[in-house]
Design an enzyme around this catalytic site. Structure first.
Site, mmCIF file in Angstrom:
data_model
loop_
_atom_site.group_PDB
_atom_site.id
_atom_site.type_symbol
_atom_site.label_atom_id
_atom_site.label_comp_id
_atom_site.label_asym_id
_atom_site.label_seq_id
_atom_site.Cartn_x
_atom_site.Cartn_y
_atom_site.Cartn_z
ATOM 1 N N ILE A 126 9.629 3.674 6.902
ATOM 2 C CA ILE A 126 10.354 2.760 7.800
ATOM 3 C C ILE A 126 11.593 3.432 8.403
ATOM 4 O O ILE A 126 12.035 3.060 9.478
ATOM 5 C CB ILE A 126 10.739 1.453 7.046
ATOM 6 C CG1 ILE A 126 10.735 0.249 7.995
ATOM 7 C CG2 ILE A 126 12.073 1.564 6.352
ATOM 8 C CD1 ILE A 126 10.831 -1.102 7.303
ATOM 9 N N ASN A 127 12.156 4.418 7.702
ATOM 10 C CA ASN A 127 13.358 5.105 8.219
ATOM 11 C C ASN A 127 13.136 6.610 8.335
ATOM 12 O O ASN A 127 14.082 7.386 8.256
ATOM 13 C CB ASN A 127 14.578 4.787 7.331
ATOM 14 C CG ASN A 127 14.311 5.076 5.861
ATOM 15 O OD1 ASN A 127 13.573 6.004 5.531
ATOM 16 N ND2 ASN A 127 14.912 4.307 4.970
ATOM 17 N N ASP B 196 -2.755 -9.585 5.923
ATOM 18 C CA ASP B 196 -1.877 -9.293 7.065
ATOM 19 C C ASP B 196 -0.968 -10.501 7.216
ATOM 20 O O ASP B 196 -1.438 -11.599 7.551
ATOM 21 C CB ASP B 196 -2.719 -9.076 8.334
ATOM 22 C CG ASP B 196 -1.844 -8.748 9.544
ATOM 23 O OD1 ASP B 196 -0.650 -9.097 9.543
ATOM 24 O OD2 ASP B 196 -2.363 -8.146 10.493
ATOM 25 N N TYR C 98 15.967 -5.911 13.866
ATOM 26 C CA TYR C 98 15.875 -5.757 12.408
ATOM 27 C C TYR C 98 16.993 -6.508 11.684
ATOM 28 O O TYR C 98 16.736 -7.275 10.751
ATOM 29 C CB TYR C 98 15.900 -4.272 12.043
ATOM 30 C CG TYR C 98 15.634 -4.008 10.581
ATOM 31 C CD1 TYR C 98 14.338 -4.088 10.072
ATOM 32 C CD2 TYR C 98 16.664 -3.676 9.701
ATOM 33 C CE1 TYR C 98 14.070 -3.846 8.725
ATOM 34 C CE2 TYR C 98 16.411 -3.426 8.356
ATOM 35 C CZ TYR C 98 15.118 -3.511 7.876
ATOM 36 O OH TYR C 98 14.859 -3.266 6.541
ATOM 37 N N VAL D 224 16.370 3.537 1.079
ATOM 38 C CA VAL D 224 15.284 4.204 0.350
ATOM 39 C C VAL D 224 14.468 5.076 1.298
ATOM 40 O O VAL D 224 14.118 4.648 2.414
ATOM 41 C CB VAL D 224 14.367 3.128 -0.290
ATOM 42 C CG1 VAL D 224 13.243 3.790 -1.075
ATOM 43 C CG2 VAL D 224 15.185 2.202 -1.196
ATOM 44 N N ASN E 266 7.477 -8.456 0.541
ATOM 45 C CA ASN E 266 8.028 -7.122 0.802
ATOM 46 C C ASN E 266 7.653 -6.579 2.183
ATOM 47 O O ASN E 266 8.399 -5.790 2.756
ATOM 48 C CB ASN E 266 7.532 -6.165 -0.287
ATOM 49 C CG ASN E 266 7.735 -4.710 0.088
ATOM 50 O OD1 ASN E 266 8.843 -4.173 -0.029
ATOM 51 N ND2 ASN E 266 6.679 -4.058 0.587
ATOM 52 N N ASN F 192 0.817 -1.222 0.000
ATOM 53 C CA ASN F 192 0.000 0.000 0.000
ATOM 54 C C ASN F 192 0.846 1.266 0.000
ATOM 55 O O ASN F 192 0.332 2.362 -0.249
ATOM 56 C CB ASN F 192 -0.966 0.021 1.194
ATOM 57 C CG ASN F 192 -0.282 -0.206 2.526
ATOM 58 O OD1 ASN F 192 0.127 -1.325 2.819
ATOM 59 N ND2 ASN F 192 -0.135 0.841 3.310
ATOM 60 N N LYS F 193 2.145 1.137 0.299
ATOM 61 C CA LYS F 193 3.002 2.332 0.306
ATOM 62 C C LYS F 193 4.451 1.912 0.113
ATOM 63 O O LYS F 193 4.769 0.715 0.031
ATOM 64 C CB LYS F 193 2.842 3.109 1.613
ATOM 65 C CG LYS F 193 3.363 2.376 2.846
ATOM 66 C CD LYS F 193 3.222 3.242 4.090
ATOM 67 C CE LYS F 193 3.777 2.525 5.311
ATOM 68 N NZ LYS F 193 3.616 3.313 6.537
HETATM 69 N N1 LIG Z 1 13.519 1.734 3.101
HETATM 70 C C1 LIG Z 1 14.714 1.163 3.144
HETATM 71 O O1 LIG Z 1 15.768 1.835 3.162
HETATM 72 C C2 LIG Z 1 14.839 -0.332 3.167
HETATM 73 C C3 LIG Z 1 16.130 -0.890 3.119
HETATM 74 C C4 LIG Z 1 16.267 -2.265 3.116
HETATM 75 C C5 LIG Z 1 15.142 -3.066 3.161
HETATM 76 N N2 LIG Z 1 13.893 -2.503 3.226
HETATM 77 C C6 LIG Z 1 12.744 -3.396 3.284
HETATM 78 O O2 LIG Z 1 11.833 -3.037 2.280
HETATM 79 C C7 LIG Z 1 10.524 -3.490 2.650
HETATM 80 C C8 LIG Z 1 9.534 -2.350 2.442
HETATM 81 O O3 LIG Z 1 9.865 -1.321 3.348
HETATM 82 P P1 LIG Z 1 9.610 0.226 3.047
HETATM 83 O O4 LIG Z 1 10.917 0.892 3.150
HETATM 84 O O5 LIG Z 1 8.797 0.405 1.825
HETATM 85 O O6 LIG Z 1 8.780 0.636 4.353
HETATM 86 P P2 LIG Z 1 7.280 1.190 4.554
HETATM 87 O O7 LIG Z 1 7.017 2.337 3.658
HETATM 88 O O8 LIG Z 1 7.152 1.355 6.021
HETATM 89 O O9 LIG Z 1 6.376 -0.018 4.060
HETATM 90 C C9 LIG Z 1 6.234 -1.191 4.807
HETATM 91 C C10 LIG Z 1 5.015 -1.914 4.271
HETATM 92 O O10 LIG Z 1 4.867 -3.156 4.987
HETATM 93 C C11 LIG Z 1 3.530 -3.227 5.430
HETATM 94 N N3 LIG Z 1 3.361 -4.110 6.576
HETATM 95 C C12 LIG Z 1 3.897 -4.016 7.814
HETATM 96 N N4 LIG Z 1 3.444 -5.010 8.589
HETATM 97 C C13 LIG Z 1 2.590 -5.745 7.823
HETATM 98 C C14 LIG Z 1 1.807 -6.893 8.047
HETATM 99 N N5 LIG Z 1 1.767 -7.511 9.243
HETATM 100 N N6 LIG Z 1 1.067 -7.388 7.034
HETATM 101 C C15 LIG Z 1 1.081 -6.790 5.807
HETATM 102 N N7 LIG Z 1 1.776 -5.676 5.545
HETATM 103 C C16 LIG Z 1 2.535 -5.170 6.545
HETATM 104 C C17 LIG Z 1 3.142 -1.788 5.744
HETATM 105 O O11 LIG Z 1 1.735 -1.648 5.871
HETATM 106 P P3 LIG Z 1 1.046 -0.488 6.795
HETATM 107 O O12 LIG Z 1 0.963 0.739 5.942
HETATM 108 O O13 LIG Z 1 -0.272 -1.087 7.125
HETATM 109 O O14 LIG Z 1 1.943 -0.311 7.989
HETATM 110 C C18 LIG Z 1 3.713 -1.122 4.497
HETATM 111 O O15 LIG Z 1 2.853 -1.309 3.400
HETATM 112 C C19 LIG Z 1 10.635 -3.968 4.096
HETATM 113 O O16 LIG Z 1 10.741 -5.377 4.119
HETATM 114 C C20 LIG Z 1 11.936 -3.327 4.562
HETATM 115 O O17 LIG Z 1 12.534 -4.030 5.625
HETATM 116 C C21 LIG Z 1 13.720 -1.155 3.236
#
Ligand SMILES: NC(=O)c1ccc[n+]([C@@H]2O[C@H](COP(=O)([O-])OP(=O)(O)OC[C@H]3O[C@@H](n4cnc5c(N)ncnc54)[C@H](OP(=O)(O)O)[C@@H]3O)[C@@H](O)[C@H]2O)c1
Length: 254
Positions: free
Chosen positions: A209-210, A63, A172, A205, A90, A15-16
Protein backbone atom coordinates in the site's frame (compact mmCIF):
# COMPACT_ATOMS: atom_id res chain seq x y z
CA UNK A 1 -19.53 -22.37 17.96
CA UNK A 2 -18.07 -24.93 15.62
CA UNK A 3 -18.48 -28.60 16.44
CA UNK A 4 -15.10 -28.40 18.21
CA UNK A 5 -16.08 -25.14 20.00
CA UNK A 6 -13.07 -23.37 18.53
CA UNK A 7 -13.51 -19.61 18.14
CA UNK A 8 -13.82 -18.37 14.58
CA UNK A 9 -12.27 -15.24 13.07
CA UNK A 10 -12.79 -13.57 9.71
CA UNK A 11 -10.10 -11.26 8.33
CA UNK A 12 -10.77 -9.26 5.17
CA UNK A 13 -8.00 -8.51 2.66
CA UNK A 14 -5.88 -11.21 4.22
CA UNK A 15 -4.00 -12.58 1.21
CA UNK A 16 -1.02 -10.29 1.88
CA UNK A 17 0.39 -7.53 4.03
CA UNK A 18 -0.92 -6.81 7.51
CA UNK A 19 -4.13 -8.80 6.95
CA UNK A 20 -2.28 -11.99 6.17
CA UNK A 21 -0.21 -11.56 9.29
CA UNK A 22 -3.32 -10.86 11.40
CA UNK A 23 -4.78 -14.11 10.05
CA UNK A 24 -1.60 -16.01 10.87
CA UNK A 25 -1.31 -14.64 14.40
CA UNK A 26 -4.96 -15.36 15.19
CA UNK A 27 -4.57 -18.92 13.91
CA UNK A 28 -1.41 -19.37 16.01
CA UNK A 29 -3.57 -18.40 19.01
CA UNK A 30 -5.86 -21.30 18.15
CA UNK A 31 -8.66 -19.62 16.26
CA UNK A 32 -10.14 -21.03 13.07
CA UNK A 33 -9.42 -18.21 10.62
CA UNK A 34 -11.30 -17.46 7.43
CA UNK A 35 -8.82 -15.65 5.20
CA UNK A 36 -10.81 -13.21 3.09
CA UNK A 37 -9.46 -12.35 -0.35
CA UNK A 38 -11.06 -10.96 -3.49
CA UNK A 39 -8.76 -12.97 -5.76
CA UNK A 40 -9.20 -16.74 -5.58
CA UNK A 41 -5.64 -17.32 -6.77
CA UNK A 42 -4.03 -14.95 -4.28
CA UNK A 43 -6.27 -16.18 -1.49
CA UNK A 44 -5.55 -19.86 -2.18
CA UNK A 45 -1.80 -19.19 -2.33
CA UNK A 46 -1.87 -17.51 1.08
CA UNK A 47 -4.09 -20.27 2.47
CA UNK A 48 -1.68 -22.98 1.25
CA UNK A 49 1.38 -21.24 2.66
CA UNK A 50 -0.21 -20.75 6.07
CA UNK A 51 -1.78 -24.21 6.23
CA UNK A 52 1.68 -25.67 5.55
CA UNK A 53 2.57 -24.39 9.02
CA UNK A 54 -0.27 -26.46 10.47
CA UNK A 55 -2.69 -23.57 10.96
CA UNK A 56 -6.47 -23.86 10.48
CA UNK A 57 -6.76 -21.18 7.83
CA UNK A 58 -9.59 -21.32 5.29
CA UNK A 59 -9.71 -19.19 2.16
CA UNK A 60 -12.95 -17.19 1.96
CA UNK A 61 -13.78 -15.53 -1.33
CA UNK A 62 -14.67 -11.99 -0.31
CA UNK A 63 -14.62 -8.74 -2.28
CA UNK A 64 -15.77 -6.15 0.24
CA UNK A 65 -17.09 -3.86 -2.52
CA UNK A 66 -19.32 -6.56 -4.01
CA UNK A 67 -22.54 -7.16 -2.08
CA UNK A 68 -23.12 -10.52 -3.74
CA UNK A 69 -19.64 -11.70 -2.80
CA UNK A 70 -20.17 -10.57 0.79
CA UNK A 71 -23.60 -12.26 0.99
CA UNK A 72 -22.16 -15.52 -0.38
CA UNK A 73 -19.31 -15.39 2.14
CA UNK A 74 -21.79 -14.85 4.99
CA UNK A 75 -23.90 -17.77 3.73
CA UNK A 76 -20.87 -20.05 3.66
CA UNK A 77 -19.93 -19.05 7.22
CA UNK A 78 -23.52 -19.66 8.32
CA UNK A 79 -23.47 -23.13 6.76
CA UNK A 80 -19.98 -24.15 7.94
CA UNK A 81 -19.63 -22.69 11.42
CA UNK A 82 -22.78 -20.70 12.23
CA UNK A 83 -20.93 -18.19 14.40
CA UNK A 84 -18.12 -15.62 14.19
CA UNK A 85 -16.22 -14.48 17.28
CA UNK A 86 -13.92 -11.91 15.68
CA UNK A 87 -14.22 -9.83 12.53
CA UNK A 88 -11.19 -7.85 11.41
CA UNK A 89 -12.09 -5.34 8.72
CA UNK A 90 -8.60 -4.98 7.29
CA UNK A 91 -9.09 -4.72 3.50
CA UNK A 92 -8.08 -1.29 2.29
CA UNK A 93 -6.76 0.68 -0.65
CA UNK A 94 -4.38 3.61 -0.60
CA UNK A 95 -6.15 6.14 -2.81
CA UNK A 96 -4.33 8.77 -4.89
CA UNK A 97 -1.30 10.51 -3.38
CA UNK A 98 -2.49 14.00 -4.26
CA UNK A 99 -3.42 17.17 -2.38
CA UNK A 100 -7.16 17.77 -1.90
CA UNK A 101 -7.31 20.42 -4.62
CA UNK A 102 -6.16 17.88 -7.20
CA UNK A 103 -8.25 14.94 -6.00
CA UNK A 104 -11.58 14.29 -7.71
CA UNK A 105 -14.79 13.29 -5.99
CA UNK A 106 -14.71 10.11 -8.09
CA UNK A 107 -11.31 9.19 -6.62
CA UNK A 108 -12.60 9.81 -3.12
CA UNK A 109 -15.71 7.73 -3.84
CA UNK A 110 -13.57 4.85 -5.11
CA UNK A 111 -11.44 4.86 -1.96
CA UNK A 112 -14.54 5.03 0.26
CA UNK A 113 -16.04 2.05 -1.60
CA UNK A 114 -13.42 -0.23 -0.06
CA UNK A 115 -12.28 1.57 3.09
CA UNK A 116 -15.67 2.70 4.39
CA UNK A 117 -18.65 1.19 2.56
CA UNK A 118 -16.91 -2.19 2.34
CA UNK A 119 -16.59 -2.25 6.12
CA UNK A 120 -20.27 -1.43 6.56
CA UNK A 121 -21.34 -4.10 4.05
CA UNK A 122 -19.24 -6.82 5.67
CA UNK A 123 -20.13 -5.82 9.23
CA UNK A 124 -23.86 -5.82 8.58
CA UNK A 125 -23.66 -9.16 6.75
CA UNK A 126 -21.75 -10.82 9.59
CA UNK A 127 -23.51 -9.21 12.56
CA UNK A 128 -26.06 -12.02 12.95
CA UNK A 129 -23.14 -14.48 13.22
CA UNK A 130 -21.24 -12.18 15.60
CA UNK A 131 -24.29 -11.74 17.84
CA UNK A 132 -24.53 -15.52 18.13
CA UNK A 133 -21.05 -15.66 19.70
CA UNK A 134 -22.41 -13.91 22.81
CA UNK A 135 -19.10 -12.09 23.15
CA UNK A 136 -17.52 -10.99 19.89
CA UNK A 137 -14.98 -8.45 18.66
CA UNK A 138 -15.01 -6.18 15.62
CA UNK A 139 -11.72 -4.53 14.70
CA UNK A 140 -11.56 -1.87 12.03
CA UNK A 141 -8.05 -1.39 10.70
CA UNK A 142 -7.85 2.37 10.52
CA UNK A 143 -4.85 4.69 10.46
CA UNK A 144 -3.42 7.42 12.61
CA UNK A 145 -3.93 9.71 9.60
CA UNK A 146 -7.67 9.35 10.24
CA UNK A 147 -7.29 11.29 13.48
CA UNK A 148 -9.09 14.62 13.12
CA UNK A 149 -7.29 15.96 16.20
CA UNK A 150 -3.92 15.32 14.57
CA UNK A 151 -5.09 16.71 11.23
CA UNK A 152 -6.43 19.89 12.83
CA UNK A 153 -3.06 20.42 14.54
CA UNK A 154 -1.33 19.59 11.23
CA UNK A 155 0.95 17.13 12.97
CA UNK A 156 1.96 13.71 11.77
CA UNK A 157 0.50 11.32 14.37
CA UNK A 158 2.87 8.60 13.17
CA UNK A 159 5.96 10.75 13.73
CA UNK A 160 7.29 9.54 10.39
CA UNK A 161 7.21 12.75 8.35
CA UNK A 162 9.10 15.97 8.96
CA UNK A 163 7.13 18.85 10.52
CA UNK A 164 4.86 20.36 7.87
CA UNK A 165 5.18 17.31 5.63
CA UNK A 166 2.19 15.44 7.02
CA UNK A 167 0.35 14.27 3.89
CA UNK A 168 -3.13 15.74 3.66
CA UNK A 169 -4.66 13.09 1.42
CA UNK A 170 -8.32 13.77 0.76
CA UNK A 171 -9.37 10.25 -0.18
CA UNK A 172 -7.35 8.08 2.22
CA UNK A 173 -7.23 10.32 5.30
CA UNK A 174 -10.91 11.24 5.24
CA UNK A 175 -11.89 7.62 4.54
CA UNK A 176 -10.04 6.58 7.70
CA UNK A 177 -11.64 9.46 9.64
CA UNK A 178 -15.03 8.22 8.40
CA UNK A 179 -14.07 4.69 9.39
CA UNK A 180 -13.28 5.95 12.90
CA UNK A 181 -16.75 7.46 13.08
CA UNK A 182 -18.24 4.22 11.73
CA UNK A 183 -16.39 2.38 14.51
CA UNK A 184 -17.78 4.54 17.30
CA UNK A 185 -21.28 4.44 15.83
CA UNK A 186 -21.39 0.62 15.74
CA UNK A 187 -19.79 0.45 19.19
CA UNK A 188 -22.60 2.57 20.59
CA UNK A 189 -25.36 0.53 18.97
CA UNK A 190 -23.78 -2.68 20.24
CA UNK A 191 -23.04 -1.59 23.82
CA UNK A 192 -24.40 -4.22 26.18
CA UNK A 193 -24.49 -6.98 23.56
CA UNK A 194 -21.02 -8.32 24.36
CA UNK A 195 -19.71 -7.12 21.00
CA UNK A 196 -16.75 -4.76 21.39
CA UNK A 197 -15.98 -2.52 18.40
CA UNK A 198 -12.61 -0.78 18.17
CA UNK A 199 -10.28 0.86 15.68
CA UNK A 200 -6.61 -0.08 15.28
CA UNK A 201 -3.80 1.93 13.80
CA UNK A 202 -1.13 -0.59 12.85
CA UNK A 203 1.68 1.98 12.51
CA UNK A 204 3.67 2.71 9.35
CA UNK A 205 4.17 -0.80 7.99
CA UNK A 206 6.17 -1.83 4.92
CA UNK A 207 3.54 -3.26 2.54
CA UNK A 208 2.36 -2.82 -1.03
CA UNK A 209 0.00 0.00 0.00
CA UNK A 210 2.97 2.36 0.57
CA UNK A 211 5.51 0.86 -1.81
CA UNK A 212 7.18 -0.83 1.17
CA UNK A 213 8.35 2.52 2.59
CA UNK A 214 6.94 1.67 6.01
CA UNK A 215 9.27 1.21 8.97
CA UNK A 216 7.48 -1.64 10.76
CA UNK A 217 7.11 -5.26 9.67
CA UNK A 218 3.66 -6.78 9.02
CA UNK A 219 4.28 -8.88 12.16
CA UNK A 220 4.58 -5.67 14.19
CA UNK A 221 1.64 -4.06 12.38
CA UNK A 222 -0.63 -7.00 13.19
CA UNK A 223 0.00 -6.67 16.92
CA UNK A 224 -2.74 -4.13 17.78
CA UNK A 225 -5.45 -5.58 15.48
CA UNK A 226 -4.81 -9.03 17.02
CA UNK A 227 -4.87 -7.59 20.54
CA UNK A 228 -8.25 -5.95 19.86
CA UNK A 229 -9.62 -9.09 18.17
CA UNK A 230 -8.81 -11.15 21.27
CA UNK A 231 -9.83 -8.70 24.02
CA UNK A 232 -11.28 -10.18 27.18
CA UNK A 233 -14.92 -9.60 28.06
CA UNK A 234 -13.96 -6.60 30.21
CA UNK A 235 -12.12 -4.99 27.29
CA UNK A 236 -12.95 -1.52 25.99
CA UNK A 237 -15.26 -0.56 23.18
CA UNK A 238 -15.10 2.59 21.01
CA UNK A 239 -11.35 3.03 21.45
CA UNK A 240 -8.66 3.88 18.91
CA UNK A 241 -5.37 2.13 19.63
CA UNK A 242 -2.09 3.01 17.97
CA UNK A 243 0.89 0.77 17.51
CA UNK A 244 2.08 1.32 21.08
CA UNK A 245 -1.38 1.25 22.60
CA UNK A 246 -2.74 -0.92 25.34
CA UNK A 247 -6.40 -1.43 26.27
CA UNK A 248 -5.63 0.31 29.56
CA UNK A 249 -4.17 3.45 28.03
CA UNK A 250 -2.24 5.17 25.26
CA UNK A 251 -5.26 5.44 23.03
CA UNK A 252 -5.03 7.72 20.01
CA UNK A 253 -7.11 10.89 19.86
CA UNK A 254 -9.99 10.51 17.42
N1 LIG B 1 0.83 -0.25 5.69
C1 LIG B 1 0.62 0.78 6.50
O1 LIG B 1 1.54 1.55 6.85
C2 LIG B 1 -0.76 1.06 7.03
C3 LIG B 1 -0.91 2.11 7.96
C4 LIG B 1 -2.17 2.37 8.48
C5 LIG B 1 -3.25 1.60 8.08
N2 LIG B 1 -3.08 0.59 7.16
C6 LIG B 1 -4.25 -0.18 6.77
O2 LIG B 1 -3.98 -1.54 6.93
C7 LIG B 1 -4.84 -2.30 6.07
C8 LIG B 1 -4.01 -3.33 5.32
O3 LIG B 1 -3.12 -2.64 4.48
P1 LIG B 1 -1.68 -3.19 4.07
O4 LIG B 1 -0.71 -2.17 4.50
O5 LIG B 1 -1.50 -4.59 4.51
O6 LIG B 1 -1.78 -3.10 2.48
P2 LIG B 1 -1.72 -4.22 1.32
O7 LIG B 1 -0.54 -5.09 1.50
O8 LIG B 1 -1.88 -3.44 0.06
O9 LIG B 1 -3.01 -5.09 1.59
C9 LIG B 1 -4.30 -4.62 1.31
C10 LIG B 1 -5.21 -5.83 1.29
O10 LIG B 1 -6.56 -5.37 1.05
C11 LIG B 1 -7.09 -6.15 0.00
N3 LIG B 1 -8.19 -5.49 -0.69
C12 LIG B 1 -8.19 -4.32 -1.38
N4 LIG B 1 -9.40 -4.10 -1.91
C13 LIG B 1 -10.18 -5.15 -1.55
C14 LIG B 1 -11.52 -5.51 -1.79
N5 LIG B 1 -12.34 -4.75 -2.53
N6 LIG B 1 -12.00 -6.65 -1.25
C15 LIG B 1 -11.20 -7.45 -0.49
N7 LIG B 1 -9.91 -7.19 -0.26
C16 LIG B 1 -9.41 -6.04 -0.78
C17 LIG B 1 -5.90 -6.42 -0.92
O11 LIG B 1 -6.19 -7.47 -1.83
P3 LIG B 1 -5.47 -7.58 -3.30
O12 LIG B 1 -4.18 -8.29 -3.08
O13 LIG B 1 -6.47 -8.35 -4.08
O14 LIG B 1 -5.28 -6.16 -3.78
C18 LIG B 1 -4.88 -6.80 0.14
O15 LIG B 1 -5.08 -8.12 0.58
C19 LIG B 1 -5.54 -1.28 5.17
O16 LIG B 1 -6.84 -1.03 5.67
C20 LIG B 1 -4.66 -0.05 5.32
O17 LIG B 1 -5.36 1.15 5.06
C21 LIG B 1 -1.86 0.31 6.63
Amino acid sequence: MTAESVPVAVVTGANKGIGREIARQLAVRGLVVYLGARSERRGREAESALRADGLDIRFLHLDVTDETSVALAAKRLEDEVGVVHALVNNAGVGGPYLPPSRTSAAQVRETYDTNVFGVITVTNALLPLLRRAGSARIVNVSSAVGSLSAAAANVDPTGVHLPGEFPTLLAYNTAKAALNSVTVTYANELRGTGILVNAASPGFVATDINGHHGILTPEQGAHIPVLLATLGEDGPTATFLGENGTPEGQVLDW
